[in-house]
Design a protein around this motif. Structure first.
Motif, short mmCIF file in Angstrom:
data_model
loop_
_atom_site.label_atom_id
_atom_site.label_comp_id
_atom_site.label_asym_id
_atom_site.label_seq_id
_atom_site.Cartn_x
_atom_site.Cartn_y
_atom_site.Cartn_z
N CYS A 265 0.83 -1.21 0.00
CA CYS A 265 0.00 0.00 0.00
C CYS A 265 0.86 1.25 0.00
O CYS A 265 0.54 2.24 -0.67
N ALA A 266 1.96 1.22 0.75
CA ALA A 266 2.87 2.37 0.75
C ALA A 266 3.50 2.57 -0.62
O ALA A 266 3.62 3.70 -1.10
N ASN A 267 3.88 1.47 -1.26
CA ASN A 267 4.44 1.58 -2.62
C ASN A 267 3.42 2.16 -3.59
O ASN A 267 3.76 2.99 -4.45
N GLY A 268 2.18 1.72 -3.46
CA GLY A 268 1.13 2.25 -4.33
C GLY A 268 0.90 3.73 -4.11
O GLY A 268 0.70 4.48 -5.08
N ALA A 269 0.93 4.16 -2.86
CA ALA A 269 0.75 5.58 -2.56
C ALA A 269 1.89 6.40 -3.14
O ALA A 269 1.68 7.50 -3.68
N ASP A 270 3.11 5.88 -3.05
CA ASP A 270 4.26 6.59 -3.63
C ASP A 270 4.11 6.71 -5.14
O ASP A 270 4.39 7.77 -5.72
N TYR A 271 3.68 5.63 -5.78
CA TYR A 271 3.54 5.67 -7.24
C TYR A 271 2.41 6.62 -7.65
O TYR A 271 2.54 7.35 -8.64
N ALA A 272 1.32 6.61 -6.90
CA ALA A 272 0.23 7.53 -7.19
C ALA A 272 0.70 8.98 -7.10
O ALA A 272 0.32 9.82 -7.94
N ARG A 273 1.52 9.28 -6.11
CA ARG A 273 2.07 10.64 -6.00
C ARG A 273 2.97 10.97 -7.19
O ARG A 273 2.95 12.10 -7.70
N ASP A 274 3.76 9.99 -7.63
CA ASP A 274 4.62 10.23 -8.80
C ASP A 274 3.78 10.53 -10.04
O ASP A 274 4.11 11.42 -10.82
N ALA A 276 0.79 11.85 -10.10
CA ALA A 276 0.20 13.18 -9.92
C ALA A 276 1.23 14.27 -10.17
O ALA A 276 0.93 15.31 -10.79
N ARG A 277 2.45 14.06 -9.69
CA ARG A 277 3.50 15.07 -9.91
C ARG A 277 3.82 15.27 -11.39
O ARG A 277 4.22 16.36 -11.80
N GLN A 278 3.60 14.23 -12.18
CA GLN A 278 3.88 14.32 -13.60
C GLN A 278 2.63 14.68 -14.42
O GLN A 278 2.64 14.57 -15.64
N GLY A 279 1.58 15.11 -13.73
CA GLY A 279 0.41 15.61 -14.42
C GLY A 279 -0.74 14.65 -14.57
O GLY A 279 -1.76 14.98 -15.20
N GLY A 280 -0.62 13.44 -14.01
CA GLY A 280 -1.74 12.51 -14.05
C GLY A 280 -2.87 12.95 -13.14
O GLY A 280 -2.66 13.61 -12.12
N ARG A 281 -4.09 12.60 -13.52
CA ARG A 281 -5.27 12.89 -12.70
C ARG A 281 -5.58 11.64 -11.88
O ARG A 281 -6.12 10.68 -12.40
N VAL A 282 -5.21 11.68 -10.61
CA VAL A 282 -5.15 10.47 -9.80
C VAL A 282 -6.22 10.48 -8.71
O VAL A 282 -6.38 11.48 -7.99
N ASP A 283 -6.92 9.36 -8.59
CA ASP A 283 -7.83 9.13 -7.48
C ASP A 283 -7.45 7.81 -6.81
O ASP A 283 -7.08 6.84 -7.48
N THR A 284 -7.56 7.78 -5.50
CA THR A 284 -7.31 6.55 -4.74
C THR A 284 -8.52 6.26 -3.87
O THR A 284 -8.97 7.13 -3.12
N TRP A 285 -9.02 5.03 -4.01
CA TRP A 285 -10.13 4.60 -3.17
C TRP A 285 -9.63 3.54 -2.19
O TRP A 285 -9.12 2.49 -2.60
N ARG A 286 -9.74 3.84 -0.92
CA ARG A 286 -9.61 2.82 0.11
C ARG A 286 -11.04 2.54 0.56
O ARG A 286 -11.63 3.32 1.31
N LEU A 287 -11.56 1.45 0.07
CA LEU A 287 -13.00 1.21 0.20
C LEU A 287 -13.45 1.23 1.66
O LEU A 287 -14.52 1.77 1.97
N ALA A 288 -12.63 0.67 2.56
CA ALA A 288 -13.02 0.66 3.97
C ALA A 288 -13.14 2.07 4.52
O ALA A 288 -14.02 2.35 5.35
N ASP A 289 -12.27 2.98 4.05
CA ASP A 289 -12.34 4.37 4.50
C ASP A 289 -13.53 5.10 3.91
O ASP A 289 -13.91 6.17 4.39
N MET A 290 -14.11 4.52 2.84
CA MET A 290 -15.30 5.10 2.21
C MET A 290 -16.58 4.51 2.79
O MET A 290 -17.66 4.75 2.25
N GLY A 291 -16.45 3.70 3.84
CA GLY A 291 -17.62 3.08 4.45
C GLY A 291 -18.01 1.77 3.79
O GLY A 291 -19.08 1.23 4.10
N ILE A 292 -17.15 1.26 2.91
CA ILE A 292 -17.42 -0.01 2.23
C ILE A 292 -16.46 -1.04 2.82
O ILE A 292 -15.34 -1.21 2.36
#
Length: 321
Positions: A265-274, A276-292
């Motif tokens: 999960c930490a690796n995924g978060a790092d890659y998602a930030r990379d 976004a930094r390069q202009g990607g439009r990034v969303d992350t869903w942690r389903l449990a944090d969304m009440g699922i």
């Protein structure tokens, strides 16, 4: 099922079929001939030397009669799996192939290099290392169905959404894999993309590495990636390949169950930030944090798989152009 309901659920296809993509010719020499019996009444002298074709991908595609989105979806399996993981849940419910078809997407289901109907090479000259295959015990804990100590009792995590009663059906999906074939898998998948054209990729687990590397190898074709708990990524993120493209990361529950998942999960978060930094439009869903709550590593098989597919479809309609 009432006749009216059956009619309302009917799906009309404009086309369906399959193809092979990529691979390479390989000539095998120097192996001994031997006598073989391939039925009880037929035998011959078998010569394994000769010309073969290995490392191709197999693709089955479905085109709905009514397309609601211009971009097809390419479904890429995870490690030790094949495209069957998207077709039906272990307890017999419709898989994500049907869900995305009903949402109006053309859908391409991949068996990548060495998996399923793509076939495999039995010669050490081609793939020198032995294959591995995931056992039931590892699947139980790695995919976060339950704690390792609770495997024998099949006692799942509290609130688990995976259909644990169908676990023995699920483990039949496991197939051998060769750990040194990531580059071959990338080449096979790029050959698939060359046939499909511009598309969105939904990649699960190990398929994430192949998908994100393909994003950089075929930036004109991969228009966005939905990573379902991806466990691998590209080594670099280039703005020219990711800028203004949509990316979605989807994670389930019980992510603190093992140190491995904490790291992934930490690796995924790092890659998602990379991205976004390069202009990607990034969303992350942690389903449990969304009440699922209660989702495993296999949300396409969990008991709310149709809801998650619907949510992803809505995200595609709002984010993918």
């Amino acid at each position: 099922m009432p006749a009216g309901q059956a009619m309302s659920n009917a799906l009309t296809l404009a086309d369906f079929g399959s193809f092979y993509a990529g691979g390479r010719p390989v000539r095998i020499d120097g192996l001994p001939k031997r006598e073989i019996a391939f039925t009880q009444s037929a035998s011959l002298s078998y010569d394994p030397n000769g010309l073969y074709h290995f490392e191709q991908a197999y693709v089955q595609y479905f085109i709905p009669a009514r397309l609601a989105h211009p971009l097809p979806i390419v479904l890429l399996h995870g490690g030790g799996m094949t495209g069957t993981m998207w077709e039906q849940t272990p307890d017999g419910r419709p898989g994500w192939v049907q869900h995305f078809l009903r949402q109006g997407h053309a859908v391409y289901v991949v068996d990548n290099v060495e998996r399923g109907r793509a076939g495999w090479a039995p010669f050490e000259q081609v793939w020198p290392e032995p294959p591995i295959i995931r056992n039931a015990e590892e699947s139980w804990s790695l995919f976060r169905f339950g704690a390792a100590a609770d495997f024998e009792a099949r006692r799942a995590f509290a609130g688990q959404r995976f259909p644990v009663a169908a676990f023995d059906t699920f483990i039949r999906l496991a197939v051998p894999r060769w750990l040194g074939n990531n580059d071959a898998a990338l080449q096979g998948f790029c050959a698939v993309l060359d046939r499909v054209g511009p598309c969105l990729v939904i990649a699960h687990s190990h398929g994430g590495e192949v998908a994100y590397r393909a994003l950089h190898a075929r930036p004109d074709l991969v228009r966005g990636v939905i990573g379902i708990e991806p466990s691998g990524f590209s080594s670099q993120v280039e703005a020219a390949c990711v800028a203004d493209k949509p990316f979605l990361f989807v994670y389930g529950d019980y992510l603190d169950a093992t140190p491995l998942w904490t790291k992934l999960c930490a690796n995924g978060a790092d890659y998602a930030r990379d991205l976004a930094r390069q202009g990607g439009r990034v969303d992350t869903w942690r389903l449990a944090d969304m009440g699922i709550a209660g989702n495993s590593h296999m949300p396409m098989m969990d008991d709310n798989s149709d809801d998650i597919a619907a949510r992803i479809g809505a995200w595609i309609r709002s984010a993918a152009r």
